[in-house]
Design a protein around this motif. Structure first.
Motif, short mmCIF file in Angstrom:
data_model
loop_
_atom_site.label_atom_id
_atom_site.label_comp_id
_atom_site.label_asym_id
_atom_site.label_seq_id
_atom_site.Cartn_x
_atom_site.Cartn_y
_atom_site.Cartn_z
N UNK A 89 0.86 -1.19 0.00
CA UNK A 89 0.00 0.00 0.00
C UNK A 89 0.89 1.24 0.00
N UNK A 90 0.61 2.16 -0.90
CA UNK A 90 1.31 3.44 -0.92
C UNK A 90 0.82 4.25 0.27
N UNK A 91 1.72 4.59 1.20
CA UNK A 91 1.31 5.29 2.42
C UNK A 91 1.56 6.78 2.36
N UNK A 92 2.51 7.20 1.51
CA UNK A 92 2.81 8.63 1.45
C UNK A 92 3.65 8.95 0.22
N UNK A 93 3.40 10.10 -0.36
CA UNK A 93 4.25 10.64 -1.41
C UNK A 93 4.74 12.00 -0.94
N UNK A 94 6.04 12.22 -1.02
CA UNK A 94 6.65 13.47 -0.57
C UNK A 94 7.23 14.18 -1.79
N UNK A 95 6.73 15.39 -2.06
CA UNK A 95 7.21 16.15 -3.21
C UNK A 95 8.53 16.82 -2.87
N UNK A 96 9.60 16.38 -3.54
CA UNK A 96 10.94 16.87 -3.24
C UNK A 96 11.16 18.32 -3.65
N UNK A 97 10.53 18.75 -4.73
CA UNK A 97 10.77 20.12 -5.20
C UNK A 97 10.28 21.17 -4.21
N UNK A 98 9.40 20.78 -3.28
CA UNK A 98 8.92 21.70 -2.25
C UNK A 98 9.82 21.70 -1.02
N UNK A 109 14.97 5.36 7.63
CA UNK A 109 14.72 4.88 8.98
C UNK A 109 13.29 5.31 9.34
N UNK A 110 12.32 4.46 9.03
CA UNK A 110 10.92 4.82 9.22
C UNK A 110 10.58 5.02 10.69
N UNK A 111 11.22 4.27 11.57
CA UNK A 111 10.90 4.34 12.99
C UNK A 111 11.08 5.76 13.53
N UNK A 115 8.72 13.98 9.61
CA UNK A 115 7.72 14.52 10.53
C UNK A 115 7.68 16.04 10.47
N UNK A 116 8.85 16.67 10.41
CA UNK A 116 8.91 18.13 10.41
C UNK A 116 9.19 18.73 9.03
N UNK A 117 9.53 17.89 8.05
CA UNK A 117 9.96 18.31 6.72
C UNK A 117 11.25 19.12 6.74
N UNK A 118 12.03 18.96 7.80
CA UNK A 118 13.33 19.64 7.90
C UNK A 118 14.33 18.92 7.00
N UNK A 119 15.03 19.71 6.18
CA UNK A 119 16.02 19.17 5.25
C UNK A 119 17.41 19.63 5.68
N UNK A 120 18.36 18.70 5.70
CA UNK A 120 19.74 19.02 6.02
C UNK A 120 20.65 18.46 4.94
N UNK A 121 21.52 19.32 4.40
CA UNK A 121 22.52 18.81 3.45
C UNK A 121 23.58 18.09 4.27
N UNK A 122 23.74 16.80 4.01
CA UNK A 122 24.70 15.99 4.73
C UNK A 122 26.07 16.08 4.06
#
Length: 185
Positions: A109-118, A135-137, A155-162
């Motif tokens: 089942x597709x549970x979520x789609x996250x749009x990367x361009x946003x 790491x889904x947990x 959860x927060x949509x926070x993005x960090x360049x690693x």
């Protein structure tokens, strides 16, 4: 045919081989997933190899029809203890989980789609995107683009360049918990 052998430290020996029909794919160099008593390994974008440690049975689970062209999947144990995986196309990440229906049948089942361009910086998606760790947990996914490696907190949509390096082919997140005893002998 594919074969699995399990080594027992208690017996000090290898067990008898267990086999499954080979789907003509190779095993991807992505993290495996342990869900309950079953190990899962990704097979190059078309299937998942399942090995039950208790029953010593092996099977191949086909992936669902792809909304994008499956390039790579990264397996994970979901928050509720099921098998899940993540994949990406150029502009989105897709999160899937394996759900068991009454009667024992299981389906993806597709549970979520996250749009990367946003979420990602402007220009990060100019050439490609690829999921390299999940790491889904704790809700963190690692995405490699033509602009570098990013972690995304789902959860927060926070993005960090690693890293600005695009050579990462796999991130192997590891979590372990240890509760020390209250006394020593």
């Amino acid at each position: 045919e594919m074969f699995a052998y399990v080594y027992s430290s208690e017996a000090g020996a290898w067990g008898d081989p267990v086999s499954a029909r080979h789907p003509n794919d190779s095993v991807d160099f992505a993290p495996s997933a342990l869900v309950g008593n079953t190990l899962y390994f990704a097979l190059m974008g078309t299937a998942v190899l399942e090995y039950n440690l208790g029953t010593r049975e092996m099977a191949v689970i086909r992936l669902p029809p792809s909304p994008c062209d499956w390039q790579r999947i990264v397996l994970a144990t979901t928050c509720d203890g099921r098998l899940g995986f993540a994949t990406a196309d150029k502009s989105a990440i897709y999160l899937w989980s394996r759900e068991t229906h009454p009667g024992g049948d299981a389906a993806w089942a597709l549970t979520r789609a996250v749009e990367l361009d946003k979420l990602l910086p402007v220009g990060a998606l100019t050439t490609f995107s690829d999921v390299v760790g999940f790491v889904d947990v704790i809700g963190v996914i690692f995405v490699r683009t033509g602009d570098g490696l990013f972690s995304i907190d789902l959860k927060s949509n926070r993005v960090t360049r690693v890293s600005k390096d695009i050579g990462f082919s796999g991130i192997f997140p590891y979590m372990s918990f240890y509760t020390p005893g209250t006394s020593f002998i």
